[in-house]
Design an enzyme around this catalytic site. Structure first.
Site, PDB file in Angstrom:
ATOM      1  N   ARG A 196      33.760  -3.125 -61.361  1.00  7.32           N
ATOM      2  CA  ARG A 196      32.504  -2.368 -61.206  1.00  7.32           C
ATOM      3  C   ARG A 196      31.416  -2.971 -62.086  1.00  7.32           C
ATOM      4  O   ARG A 196      30.395  -2.329 -62.336  1.00  7.32           O
ATOM      5  CB  ARG A 196      32.699  -0.924 -61.644  1.00  7.32           C
ATOM      6  CG  ARG A 196      33.681  -0.142 -60.834  1.00  7.32           C
ATOM      7  CD  ARG A 196      33.434   1.330 -61.150  1.00  7.32           C
ATOM      8  NE  ARG A 196      34.605   2.119 -60.921  1.00  7.32           N
ATOM      9  CZ  ARG A 196      34.698   3.400 -61.254  1.00  7.32           C
ATOM     10  NH1 ARG A 196      33.680   4.000 -61.845  1.00  7.32           N
ATOM     11  NH2 ARG A 196      35.784   4.081 -61.022  1.00  7.32           N
ATOM     12  N   TYR A 198      34.009 -14.909 -67.724  1.00  5.16           N
ATOM     13  CA  TYR A 198      33.292 -15.636 -68.776  1.00  5.16           C
ATOM     14  C   TYR A 198      32.506 -16.815 -68.190  1.00  5.16           C
ATOM     15  O   TYR A 198      31.386 -17.093 -68.609  1.00  5.16           O
ATOM     16  CB  TYR A 198      34.261 -16.118 -69.849  1.00  5.16           C
ATOM     17  CG  TYR A 198      34.795 -14.988 -70.702  1.00  5.16           C
ATOM     18  CD1 TYR A 198      33.945 -14.197 -71.469  1.00  5.16           C
ATOM     19  CD2 TYR A 198      36.158 -14.701 -70.747  1.00  5.16           C
ATOM     20  CE1 TYR A 198      34.428 -13.147 -72.242  1.00  5.16           C
ATOM     21  CE2 TYR A 198      36.658 -13.658 -71.522  1.00  5.16           C
ATOM     22  CZ  TYR A 198      35.782 -12.891 -72.261  1.00  5.16           C
ATOM     23  OH  TYR A 198      36.248 -11.844 -73.025  1.00  5.16           O
ATOM     24  N   GLU A 202      39.276 -16.922 -77.202  1.00  4.34           N
ATOM     25  CA  GLU A 202      40.405 -17.586 -76.545  1.00  4.34           C
ATOM     26  C   GLU A 202      40.862 -16.719 -75.383  1.00  4.34           C
ATOM     27  O   GLU A 202      40.809 -15.490 -75.480  1.00  4.34           O
ATOM     28  CB  GLU A 202      41.611 -17.750 -77.482  1.00  4.34           C
ATOM     29  CG  GLU A 202      41.425 -18.722 -78.596  1.00  4.34           C
ATOM     30  CD  GLU A 202      41.156 -17.988 -79.891  1.00  4.34           C
ATOM     31  OE1 GLU A 202      41.371 -16.768 -79.964  1.00  4.34           O
ATOM     32  OE2 GLU A 202      40.694 -18.640 -80.842  1.00  4.34           O
TER      33      GLU A 202
HETATM   34  C1  LIG Z   1      39.145  -9.270 -67.350  1.00  3.85           C
HETATM   35  C2  LIG Z   1      38.650  -7.837 -67.333  1.00  3.85           C
HETATM   36  C3  LIG Z   1      38.144  -7.434 -68.710  1.00  3.85           C
HETATM   37  C4  LIG Z   1      37.483  -7.741 -66.304  1.00  3.85           C
HETATM   38  O1  LIG Z   1      36.965  -6.417 -66.384  1.00  3.85           O
HETATM   39  P1  LIG Z   1      36.057  -5.794 -65.203  1.00  3.85           P
HETATM   40  O2  LIG Z   1      35.309  -4.645 -65.798  1.00  3.85           O
HETATM   41  O3  LIG Z   1      36.904  -5.502 -64.024  1.00  3.85           O
HETATM   42  O4  LIG Z   1      35.096  -7.008 -64.893  1.00  3.85           O
HETATM   43  P2  LIG Z   1      33.712  -6.946 -64.059  1.00  3.85           P
HETATM   44  O5  LIG Z   1      33.805  -5.902 -62.991  1.00  3.85           O
HETATM   45  O6  LIG Z   1      32.586  -6.851 -65.024  1.00  3.85           O
HETATM   46  O7  LIG Z   1      33.741  -8.371 -63.358  1.00  3.85           O
HETATM   47  C5  LIG Z   1      32.749  -9.332 -63.596  1.00  3.85           C
HETATM   48  C6  LIG Z   1      33.177 -10.638 -62.958  1.00  3.85           C
HETATM   49  O8  LIG Z   1      34.414 -11.094 -63.505  1.00  3.85           O
HETATM   50  C7  LIG Z   1      35.188 -11.736 -62.485  1.00  3.85           C
HETATM   51  N1  LIG Z   1      36.409 -10.952 -62.216  1.00  3.85           N
HETATM   52  C8  LIG Z   1      36.735  -9.757 -62.743  1.00  3.85           C
HETATM   53  N2  LIG Z   1      37.944  -9.367 -62.294  1.00  3.85           N
HETATM   54  C9  LIG Z   1      38.365 -10.341 -61.466  1.00  3.85           C
HETATM   55  C10 LIG Z   1      39.550 -10.521 -60.690  1.00  3.85           C
HETATM   56  N3  LIG Z   1      40.553  -9.612 -60.686  1.00  3.85           N
HETATM   57  N4  LIG Z   1      39.673 -11.662 -59.975  1.00  3.85           N
HETATM   58  C11 LIG Z   1      38.697 -12.592 -59.977  1.00  3.85           C
HETATM   59  N5  LIG Z   1      37.534 -12.479 -60.676  1.00  3.85           N
HETATM   60  C12 LIG Z   1      37.390 -11.364 -61.410  1.00  3.85           C
HETATM   61  C13 LIG Z   1      34.299 -11.766 -61.245  1.00  3.85           C
HETATM   62  O9  LIG Z   1      33.516 -12.936 -61.321  1.00  3.85           O
HETATM   63  C14 LIG Z   1      33.450 -10.533 -61.472  1.00  3.85           C
HETATM   64  O10 LIG Z   1      32.245 -10.567 -60.767  1.00  3.85           O
HETATM   65  P3  LIG Z   1      32.200  -9.970 -59.255  1.00  3.85           P
HETATM   66  O11 LIG Z   1      32.897  -8.640 -59.274  1.00  3.85           O
HETATM   67  O12 LIG Z   1      30.733  -9.900 -58.972  1.00  3.85           O
HETATM   68  O13 LIG Z   1      32.943 -10.964 -58.413  1.00  3.85           O
HETATM   69  C15 LIG Z   1      39.754  -6.841 -66.851  1.00  3.85           C
HETATM   70  O14 LIG Z   1      40.356  -7.349 -65.679  1.00  3.85           O
HETATM   71  C16 LIG Z   1      40.830  -6.595 -67.887  1.00  3.85           C
HETATM   72  O15 LIG Z   1      40.702  -5.692 -68.734  1.00  3.85           O
HETATM   73  N6  LIG Z   1      41.912  -7.395 -67.840  1.00  3.85           N
HETATM   74  C17 LIG Z   1      43.012  -7.221 -68.810  1.00  3.85           C
HETATM   75  C18 LIG Z   1      42.603  -7.629 -70.206  1.00  3.85           C
HETATM   76  C19 LIG Z   1      42.079  -9.041 -70.255  1.00  3.85           C
HETATM   77  O16 LIG Z   1      42.626  -9.954 -69.649  1.00  3.85           O
HETATM   78  N7  LIG Z   1      41.015  -9.226 -71.038  1.00  3.85           N
HETATM   79  C20 LIG Z   1      40.388 -10.504 -71.281  1.00  3.85           C
HETATM   80  C21 LIG Z   1      41.068 -11.177 -72.424  1.00  3.85           C
HETATM   81  S1  LIG Z   1      40.033 -12.456 -73.091  1.00  3.85           S
END
Ligand SMILES: CC(C)(COP(=O)(O)OP(=O)(O)OC[C@H]1O[C@@H](n2cnc3c(N)ncnc32)[C@H](O)[C@@H]1OP(=O)(O)O)[C@@H](O)C(=O)NCCC(=O)NCCS
Length: 137
Positions: free
Chosen positions: A73, A107, A95
């Site tokens: 979202r 990122y 990292e």
């Molecule tokens: C990574 C994480 C923080 C992303 O959180 P999120 O709130 O869902 O991310 P956003 O909705 O802001 O997504 C922004 C962009 O990130 C990328 N992205 C996020 N989730 C993705 C997925 N499952 N697959 C591919 N790209 C993804 C996309 O580019 C997305 O943009 P878009 O939706 O317009 O395509 C979440 O999946 C998470 O908490 N993962 C587990 C913990 C983790 O891995 N943290 C990072 C450690 S450094």
């Protein structure tokens, strides 16, 4: 002061009163001692970004986590934006596991680039870390 996202999610720095809410998150465990920016929805913490200052002009992101029910979202992207807005001109490092495609995609779309690889940095399972940075001058 909070930044309000379209669907009523408020983004703001965490304070001491948020400790219990942060502890209630389903899997990621925030470090009590470091500052965090949180996303709050319906009174619960939907996501958090935790960081530390490593030097003048440099921040390291320690954790970024969105609870499963709130993913895709734009909340993590909004937390990153808030960090950068609140620390204008600062360089950011972190990292990430090599296999963590969602985080790497997030990122990279925010302008971070790869600056190194730390071999077998993670355990359970062992995996390389990709070092990412956003250097602002
Ligand atoms: C990574 C994480 C923080 C992303 O959180 P999120 O709130 O869902 O991310 P956003 O909705 O802001 O997504 C922004 C962009 O990130 C990328 N992205 C996020 N989730 C993705 C997925 N499952 N697959 C591919 N790209 C993804 C996309 O580019 C997305 O943009 P878009 O939706 O317009 O395509 C979440 O999946 C998470 O908490 N993962 C587990 C913990 C983790 O891995 N943290 C990072 C450690 S450094």
């Amino acid at each position: 002061m909070s930044t309000l996202l379209q669907d009523g999610v408020a983004i703001r720095p965490a304070d001491a009163a948020d400790r219990d809410r942060l502890a209630a998150l389903p899997s990621a465990i925030p470090f009590i001692e470091y500052p965090a920016i949180i996303a709050v929805a319906h009174g619960q913490v939907a996501a958090f970004l935790q960081f530390r200052r490593v030097a003048d002009g440099e921040i390291e992101i320690l954790q970024l986590f969105t609870a499963p029910g709130f993913r895709r979202r734009g909340i993590a992207r909004a937390l990153l934006r808030e960090l950068l807005d609140r620390h204008a001109g600062i360089s950011v490092f972190l990292e990430v596991r090599e296999s963590n495609a969602p985080a790497r995609q997030l990122y990279e779309s925010a302008g971070f680039s790869t600056t190194g690889i730390r071999k077998s940095y993670y355990s359970n399972p062992y995996e390389d870390a990709i070092v990412l940075s956003l250097i602002l001058c």
